[in-house]
Design a protein around this motif. Structure first.
Motif, PDB file in Angstrom:
ATOM      1  N   ASP A   1      53.075  37.335  46.373  1.00  0.00           N
ATOM      2  CA  ASP A   1      51.827  37.362  47.141  1.00  0.00           C
ATOM      3  C   ASP A   1      51.442  35.966  47.625  1.00  0.00           C
ATOM      4  O   ASP A   1      51.083  35.772  48.797  1.00  0.00           O
ATOM      5  CB  ASP A   1      50.691  37.931  46.281  1.00  0.00           C
ATOM      6  N   LEU A   2      51.474  35.003  46.717  1.00  0.00           N
ATOM      7  CA  LEU A   2      51.062  33.648  47.067  1.00  0.00           C
ATOM      8  C   LEU A   2      52.035  33.000  48.048  1.00  0.00           C
ATOM      9  O   LEU A   2      51.624  32.256  48.952  1.00  0.00           O
ATOM     10  CB  LEU A   2      50.927  32.798  45.808  1.00  0.00           C
ATOM     11  N   ALA A   3      53.329  33.280  47.883  1.00  0.00           N
ATOM     12  CA  ALA A   3      54.326  32.742  48.816  1.00  0.00           C
ATOM     13  C   ALA A   3      54.122  33.327  50.211  1.00  0.00           C
ATOM     14  O   ALA A   3      54.276  32.627  51.223  1.00  0.00           O
ATOM     15  CB  ALA A   3      55.736  33.041  48.311  1.00  0.00           C
ATOM     16  N   ALA A   4      53.770  34.611  50.261  1.00  0.00           N
ATOM     17  CA  ALA A   4      53.515  35.237  51.556  1.00  0.00           C
ATOM     18  C   ALA A   4      52.379  34.528  52.281  1.00  0.00           C
ATOM     19  O   ALA A   4      52.460  34.270  53.499  1.00  0.00           O
ATOM     20  CB  ALA A   4      53.181  36.716  51.361  1.00  0.00           C
TER      21      ALA A   4
ATOM     22  N   PRO B   1      53.839  23.892  44.101  1.00  0.00           N
ATOM     23  CA  PRO B   1      52.653  24.010  43.232  1.00  0.00           C
ATOM     24  C   PRO B   1      51.736  25.164  43.608  1.00  0.00           C
ATOM     25  O   PRO B   1      51.043  25.704  42.746  1.00  0.00           O
ATOM     26  CB  PRO B   1      51.952  22.659  43.426  1.00  0.00           C
ATOM     27  N   ALA B   2      51.749  25.595  44.866  1.00  0.00           N
ATOM     28  CA  ALA B   2      50.871  26.680  45.303  1.00  0.00           C
ATOM     29  C   ALA B   2      51.173  27.991  44.600  1.00  0.00           C
ATOM     30  O   ALA B   2      50.315  28.872  44.526  1.00  0.00           O
ATOM     31  CB  ALA B   2      50.990  26.884  46.809  1.00  0.00           C
ATOM     32  N   TYR B   3      52.414  28.122  44.048  1.00  0.00           N
ATOM     33  CA  TYR B   3      52.732  29.363  43.331  1.00  0.00           C
ATOM     34  C   TYR B   3      53.756  29.170  42.214  1.00  0.00           C
ATOM     35  O   TYR B   3      54.441  30.104  41.828  1.00  0.00           O
ATOM     36  CB  TYR B   3      53.182  30.466  44.291  1.00  0.00           C
ATOM     37  N   ASP B   4      53.830  27.955  41.656  1.00  0.00           N
ATOM     38  CA  ASP B   4      54.719  27.766  40.489  1.00  0.00           C
ATOM     39  C   ASP B   4      54.006  28.034  39.166  1.00  0.00           C
ATOM     40  O   ASP B   4      54.626  28.022  38.110  1.00  0.00           O
ATOM     41  CB  ASP B   4      55.343  26.374  40.482  1.00  0.00           C
TER      42      ASP B   4
ATOM     43  N   TYR C   1      45.707  30.275  42.237  1.00  0.00           N
ATOM     44  CA  TYR C   1      46.373  31.303  41.436  1.00  0.00           C
ATOM     45  C   TYR C   1      45.439  32.486  41.173  1.00  0.00           C
ATOM     46  O   TYR C   1      45.872  33.645  41.149  1.00  0.00           O
ATOM     47  CB  TYR C   1      46.832  30.732  40.091  1.00  0.00           C
ATOM     48  N   ALA C   2      44.176  32.188  40.973  1.00  0.00           N
ATOM     49  CA  ALA C   2      43.207  33.218  40.599  1.00  0.00           C
ATOM     50  C   ALA C   2      42.899  34.195  41.731  1.00  0.00           C
ATOM     51  O   ALA C   2      42.220  35.201  41.503  1.00  0.00           O
ATOM     52  CB  ALA C   2      41.917  32.571  40.107  1.00  0.00           C
ATOM     53  N   THR C   3      43.420  33.928  42.929  1.00  0.00           N
ATOM     54  CA  THR C   3      43.176  34.847  44.040  1.00  0.00           C
ATOM     55  C   THR C   3      44.072  36.075  43.978  1.00  0.00           C
ATOM     56  O   THR C   3      43.892  37.012  44.782  1.00  0.00           O
ATOM     57  CB  THR C   3      43.386  34.146  45.391  1.00  0.00           C
ATOM     58  N   VAL C   4      45.055  36.084  43.069  1.00  0.00           N
ATOM     59  CA  VAL C   4      45.963  37.230  42.956  1.00  0.00           C
ATOM     60  C   VAL C   4      45.880  37.787  41.542  1.00  0.00           C
ATOM     61  O   VAL C   4      45.446  37.108  40.598  1.00  0.00           O
ATOM     62  CB  VAL C   4      47.421  36.845  43.289  1.00  0.00           C
ATOM     63  N   SER C   5      46.302  39.021  41.381  1.00  0.00           N
ATOM     64  CA  SER C   5      46.258  39.661  40.067  1.00  0.00           C
ATOM     65  C   SER C   5      47.315  40.757  39.997  1.00  0.00           C
ATOM     66  O   SER C   5      47.903  41.147  41.017  1.00  0.00           O
ATOM     67  CB  SER C   5      44.874  40.243  39.774  1.00  0.00           C
TER      68      SER C   5
ATOM     69  N   GLY D   1      46.927  49.358  31.858  1.00  0.00           N
ATOM     70  CA  GLY D   1      45.576  49.119  32.354  1.00  0.00           C
ATOM     71  C   GLY D   1      45.049  47.711  32.194  1.00  0.00           C
ATOM     72  O   GLY D   1      43.891  47.447  32.516  1.00  0.00           O
ATOM     73  N   TYR D   2      45.889  46.768  31.735  1.00  0.00           N
ATOM     74  CA  TYR D   2      45.423  45.385  31.601  1.00  0.00           C
ATOM     75  C   TYR D   2      45.592  44.664  32.934  1.00  0.00           C
ATOM     76  O   TYR D   2      46.686  44.652  33.509  1.00  0.00           O
ATOM     77  CB  TYR D   2      46.209  44.652  30.520  1.00  0.00           C
ATOM     78  N   THR D   3      44.518  44.069  33.435  1.00  0.00           N
ATOM     79  CA  THR D   3      44.574  43.315  34.676  1.00  0.00           C
ATOM     80  C   THR D   3      44.630  41.825  34.377  1.00  0.00           C
ATOM     81  O   THR D   3      43.704  41.265  33.783  1.00  0.00           O
ATOM     82  CB  THR D   3      43.361  43.619  35.574  1.00  0.00           C
ATOM     83  N   ALA D   4      45.740  41.212  34.776  1.00  0.00           N
ATOM     84  CA  ALA D   4      45.927  39.773  34.588  1.00  0.00           C
ATOM     85  C   ALA D   4      45.661  39.063  35.906  1.00  0.00           C
ATOM     86  O   ALA D   4      46.268  39.386  36.926  1.00  0.00           O
ATOM     87  CB  ALA D   4      47.339  39.485  34.119  1.00  0.00           C
ATOM     88  N   SER D   5      44.755  38.119  35.890  1.00  0.00           N
ATOM     89  CA  SER D   5      44.540  37.264  37.050  1.00  0.00           C
ATOM     90  C   SER D   5      45.557  36.134  37.032  1.00  0.00           C
ATOM     91  O   SER D   5      46.065  35.753  35.974  1.00  0.00           O
ATOM     92  CB  SER D   5      43.126  36.688  37.031  1.00  0.00           C
ATOM     93  N   GLY D   6      45.849  35.592  38.202  1.00  0.00           N
ATOM     94  CA  GLY D   6      46.750  34.454  38.250  1.00  0.00           C
ATOM     95  C   GLY D   6      46.144  33.258  37.526  1.00  0.00           C
ATOM     96  O   GLY D   6      44.964  32.953  37.704  1.00  0.00           O
ATOM     97  N   ARG D   7      46.926  32.603  36.696  1.00  0.00           N
ATOM     98  CA  ARG D   7      46.456  31.417  35.962  1.00  0.00           C
ATOM     99  C   ARG D   7      47.663  30.588  35.548  1.00  0.00           C
ATOM    100  O   ARG D   7      48.785  31.096  35.448  1.00  0.00           O
ATOM    101  CB  ARG D   7      45.629  31.809  34.746  1.00  0.00           C
ATOM    102  N   PRO D   8      47.472  29.296  35.305  1.00  0.00           N
ATOM    103  CA  PRO D   8      48.585  28.443  34.913  1.00  0.00           C
ATOM    104  C   PRO D   8      49.255  28.935  33.633  1.00  0.00           C
ATOM    105  O   PRO D   8      48.615  29.540  32.768  1.00  0.00           O
ATOM    106  CB  PRO D   8      47.918  27.076  34.699  1.00  0.00           C
ATOM    107  N   VAL D   9      50.552  28.657  33.530  1.00  0.00           N
ATOM    108  CA  VAL D   9      51.313  29.023  32.329  1.00  0.00           C
ATOM    109  C   VAL D   9      50.873  28.128  31.181  1.00  0.00           C
ATOM    110  O   VAL D   9      51.041  26.902  31.236  1.00  0.00           O
ATOM    111  CB  VAL D   9      52.827  28.850  32.548  1.00  0.00           C
TER     112      VAL D   9
END
Length: 311
Positions: free
Chosen positions: A167-170, A226-229, A239-243, A249-257
């Motif tokens: 998603d972020l790469a797109a 860095p925009a999506y690593d 990162y938080a713009t995608v999930s 049923g667990y929804t994970a938001s984008g966040r750093p590893v």
């Protein structure tokens, strides 16, 4: 619920064809009072088996018994009481807190970070294009079905981060329907520690993995921007713009590893568990040698760690 049987003895795993599903000394978790049982993110299998485990055993005489799965599968095993390890680690710190706080633990310590990218076999046509500098997303969009692997996103943060990266790469590169294209092409590996076995056996050309996994397998690696690593704290808002919502049923938001660890409230050997966690915090060089990163903000406590854990 799909939970892979991913534990074998260390010796058997090393002898298996390309397998990176590594376990500790043969036996059940928590087998003896001189053992510490570990249920861990699969991306840390070799970190523990080849680096942390031997050093910990030499320093303390505790034997390490490890089992390794995708972190969401780890949480499911703990929640369902399929396993009751002394120590639990996750490749997504928030996942552990969301799933286990209030029932299994009320504290954890973050101890390492990582980043996402593409590991590949340079001898393949796909790999040679990557080695020649063709953008990975162009190569990936042209790949044959099953040529690239990702971890199962319903079981593993590495898998759902791969989907989020599409998603972020797109967005970053202006790619139309890139996520949909990739999800139609990639093979989803249910056992995270085996994600690179397909490359080593010649069945696949590439896999989306963490940096340390490529280091451990001595494979060429293209780190994502860095925009999506998922390795750049300054990009956390992006990162938080995608999930991704898993099949349970667990929804994970984008966040750093961020890797974290805790000790089970009902651990069979809590003393050994706390010693292993403290050993992680006291020996960052073992983690960086394995290809992980330990920045100046780590280690970091969340909640109130018990006596014996000094952050």
């Amino acid at each position: 619920m799909r939970i892979p049987a991913a534990t074998v003895s260390r010796r058997a795993a090393i002898g298996a064809l390309g397998a990176s599903v590594l376990g500790g000394v043969a036996g059940c978790l928590g087998e003896t009072a001189t053992a510490v049982s570990l249920l861990s993110a699969g991306s840390l299998a070799r970190t523990f088996e080849d680096h942390v485990g031997p050093a910990f055993e030499a320093a303390t005489d505790y034997r390490l018994h490890g089992e390794y799965y995708g972190s969401n599968a780890v949480m499911r095993r703990v929640e369902s009481e399929t396993a009751r390890p002394d120590v639990i680690t996750s490749a997504d710190a928030t996942l552990l807190r969301d799933r286990l706080y209030g029932s299994v633990t009320d504290w954890d310590v973050s101890f390492a970070t990582n980043s996402l990218g593409l590991a590949y076999d340079a001898s393949t046509d796909l790999g040679s294009r990557l080695a020649d500098g063709v953008p990975w997303y162009e190569v990936a969009a042209d790949s044959a079905p099953g040529e690239i692997a990702i971890s199962d996103p319903d079981l593993d943060p590495l898998g759902y981060r791969a989907v989020m990266a599409f998603d972020l790469a797109a967005a970053e590169h202006g790619l139309a329907e890139f996520r949909e294209t990739m999800l139609q092409r990639v093979y989803q590996e249910p056992a995270e520690p085996q994600l690179l076995a397909g490359i080593e056996s010649g069945d696949r050309a590439a896999a989306i993995v963490y940096h340390n996994m490529a280091v451990e397998h001595d494979l060429p690696f293209i780190e994502f921007p860095p925009a999506y690593d998922f390795g750049s704290p300054t990009a956390a808002d992006q990162y938080a713009t995608v999930s991704y919502t898993t099949d349970d049923g667990y929804t994970a938001s984008g966040r750093p590893v961020i890797y974290n660890a805790t000790v089970h409230a009902d651990a069979r050997n809590p003393t050994a568990g706390r010693r292993l966690v403290q050993f992680l915090l006291d020996n960052p060089d073992l983690l960086t040698d394995a290809g992980l990163s330990v920045g100046s903000s780590l280690p970091r406590a969340h909640g109130s760690p018990p006596e014996g854990i000094i952050v």
